[in-house]
Design a protein around this motif. Structure first.
Motif, PDB file in Angstrom:
ATOM      1  N   SER A   6       1.884  -2.515   1.606  1.00  0.00           N
ATOM      2  CA  SER A   6       2.767  -1.347   1.593  1.00  0.00           C
ATOM      3  C   SER A   6       3.834  -1.576   2.658  1.00  0.00           C
ATOM      4  N   ALA A   7       5.086  -1.687   2.226  1.00  0.00           N
ATOM      5  CA  ALA A   7       6.197  -1.929   3.149  1.00  0.00           C
ATOM      6  C   ALA A   7       6.875  -0.613   3.482  1.00  0.00           C
ATOM      7  N   GLU A  33       4.407  -2.473  -2.402  1.00  0.00           N
ATOM      8  CA  GLU A  33       4.830  -1.079  -2.524  1.00  0.00           C
ATOM      9  C   GLU A  33       5.891  -0.827  -1.460  1.00  0.00           C
ATOM     10  N   VAL A  34       7.056  -0.311  -1.858  1.00  0.00           N
ATOM     11  CA  VAL A  34       8.159  -0.095  -0.918  1.00  0.00           C
ATOM     12  C   VAL A  34       8.342   1.401  -0.677  1.00  0.00           C
ATOM     13  N   ILE A  35       8.270   1.778   0.594  1.00  0.00           N
ATOM     14  CA  ILE A  35       8.459   3.168   1.012  1.00  0.00           C
ATOM     15  C   ILE A  35       9.609   3.210   2.007  1.00  0.00           C
ATOM     16  N   VAL A  55      10.467   1.966  -5.735  1.00  0.00           N
ATOM     17  CA  VAL A  55      10.774   2.380  -4.361  1.00  0.00           C
ATOM     18  C   VAL A  55      10.584   3.880  -4.213  1.00  0.00           C
ATOM     19  N   LYS A  56       9.755   4.269  -3.248  1.00  0.00           N
ATOM     20  CA  LYS A  56       9.588   5.677  -2.908  1.00  0.00           C
ATOM     21  C   LYS A  56      10.500   6.003  -1.723  1.00  0.00           C
ATOM     22  N   VAL A  57      11.162   7.133  -1.786  1.00  0.00           N
ATOM     23  CA  VAL A  57      12.086   7.518  -0.719  1.00  0.00           C
ATOM     24  C   VAL A  57      11.687   8.874  -0.144  1.00  0.00           C
ATOM     25  N   LEU A  76       1.811   7.875   2.886  1.00  0.00           N
ATOM     26  CA  LEU A  76       1.963   7.552   1.471  1.00  0.00           C
ATOM     27  C   LEU A  76       1.418   6.172   1.103  1.00  0.00           C
ATOM     28  N   ALA A  77       1.261   5.301   2.083  1.00  0.00           N
ATOM     29  CA  ALA A  77       0.906   3.907   1.817  1.00  0.00           C
ATOM     30  C   ALA A  77      -0.492   3.776   1.213  1.00  0.00           C
ATOM     31  N   LYS A  78      -0.621   2.880   0.228  1.00  0.00           N
ATOM     32  CA  LYS A  78      -1.881   2.691  -0.478  1.00  0.00           C
ATOM     33  C   LYS A  78      -2.584   1.368  -0.145  1.00  0.00           C
ATOM     34  N   ALA A  79      -1.843   0.395   0.355  1.00  0.00           N
ATOM     35  CA  ALA A  79      -2.404  -0.943   0.554  1.00  0.00           C
ATOM     36  C   ALA A  79      -3.229  -1.040   1.835  1.00  0.00           C
ATOM     37  N   ASP A  80      -4.032  -2.101   1.913  1.00  0.00           N
ATOM     38  CA  ASP A  80      -4.822  -2.372   3.111  1.00  0.00           C
ATOM     39  C   ASP A  80      -4.002  -3.072   4.198  1.00  0.00           C
ATOM     40  N   LYS A  81      -2.852  -3.613   3.813  1.00  0.00           N
ATOM     41  CA  LYS A  81      -1.952  -4.249   4.777  1.00  0.00           C
ATOM     42  C   LYS A  81      -0.633  -3.486   4.768  1.00  0.00           C
ATOM     43  N   LEU A  82      -0.166  -3.099   5.930  1.00  0.00           N
ATOM     44  CA  LEU A  82       1.053  -2.314   6.044  1.00  0.00           C
ATOM     45  C   LEU A  82       2.120  -3.127   6.770  1.00  0.00           C
ATOM     46  N   LEU A  83       3.282  -3.221   6.150  1.00  0.00           N
ATOM     47  CA  LEU A  83       4.407  -3.933   6.736  1.00  0.00           C
ATOM     48  C   LEU A  83       5.441  -2.922   7.213  1.00  0.00           C
TER      49      LEU A  83
END
Length: 295
Positions: A6-7, A33-35, A55-57, A76-83
């Motif tokens: 999740s970026a 996933e782009v936030i 892209v979520k804004v 909002l992030a769903k992934a186990d790794k966050l960028l």
């Protein structure tokens, strides 16, 4: 499908660079996933994202600061790794895979960052660094690091980009908040960004807390990111410097008040605000010079 990464991109008047940044993420071979969290930008940077379904804004009605906006993205992030990526950053496909690979390989690695490059391809200061303790900051401010070849432990420069580039990932004390890949389990243990910082030093704070919890912070030299440093704040330099110096004060009081008690901490504070005064004088002089046609 759950994304690999999740970026979270905090935007504030990044202009066309925001779309370049998002395109880098969407072109990644990984599922990303782009936030985008927008801190009430006054430019048209968000318009370039219209029609991008992946892209979520989040549109804030005021500038909440970098740390608070990052925390909004985490919700909002769903992934186990966050960028966490600045909007003035871009990279080639494969860069995130490099960061992800080395973060996976070492179970004690909690965070990883790459090689930050200037537009001209040179290494940028801050991508790999030691923690800027009050003494190290004093050494850097007065150019005493030139004596480091004789007394390396005493006159150590906390920016490491002048040292030879390592061939493989190394553990460092801190990396830049411009690009940070973090394991979610680290957040569960350490907590999210400290929202008492508005701009600057919140990345150092997070690195300190992550290392204090027993995790490693990795610098991955093969993961190259181009960073157009300062683009988002170039029109408000004094505003940026105010929050930078305010952040420095919070950082020092939070982590070093026991090492620099009483009078020493007062001297540290005096040095910080003296430096801020000089910076304000510099920018004011430049502004007056431009108005008079001297610059």
């Amino acid at each position: 499908m759950t994304p690999k990464i999740s970026a979270i991109v905090v935007n504030y008047n990044a202009g066309v660079l925001l779309r370049n940044c998002v395109d880098s993420l969407l072109d990644c071979p990984l599922e990303v996933e782009v936030i985008v969290v927008d801190n009430s930008s006054q430019d048209s940077s968000l318009n370039a994202l219209l029609g991008l379904d992946r892209v979520k804004v989040i549109r804030n009605t005021k500038n909440r600061g970098f740390a608070a906006a990052c925390n909004q993205g985490i919700v909002l992030a769903k992934a186990d790794k966050l960028l966490f990526l600045n909007p003035d950053c871009s990279f080639i496909p494969g860069t995130l895979q490099e960061l992800l690979t080395y973060l996976h390989e070492d179970p004690k690695a909690g965070m990883a960052g790459g090689l930050l490059l200037n537009i001209d391809g040179t290494e940028q200061g801050g991508g790999r660094r030691a923690v800027p303790t009050p003494w190290r900051s004093f050494v850097r401010a007065f150019g005493l690091s030139r004596f480091s070849h004789r007394w390396p432990k005493l006159f150590f420069d906390f920016h490491l980009h002048k040292q030879p580039l390592p061939d493989s990932p190394i553990e460092v004390e801190a990396i830049s908040g411009a690009c940070m890949l973090v394991k979610r389990e680290v957040l569960a243990q350490v907590g999210t960004w400290d929202e008492e910082y508005f701009l600057h030093c919140e990345d150092l704070d997070w690195c300190m807390r992550i290392r204090q919890a027993g995790w490693k912070v990795l610098f991955v030299p093969t993961a190259q990111i181009t960073h157009a440093l300062g683009v988002c704040g170039r029109n408000r330099p004094i505003f940026v410097e105010w929050h930078k110096h305010k952040g420095m004060m919070r950082f020092y009081r939070k982590f070093f008040k026991h090492q620099y008690p009483g009078v020493l901490m007062w001297l540290v504070a005096l040095g910080i605000w003296l430096r801020f005064s000089l910076v304000v004088a510099y920018y004011t002089t430049k502004r007056v010079g431009r108005a008079l046609g001297i610059d």
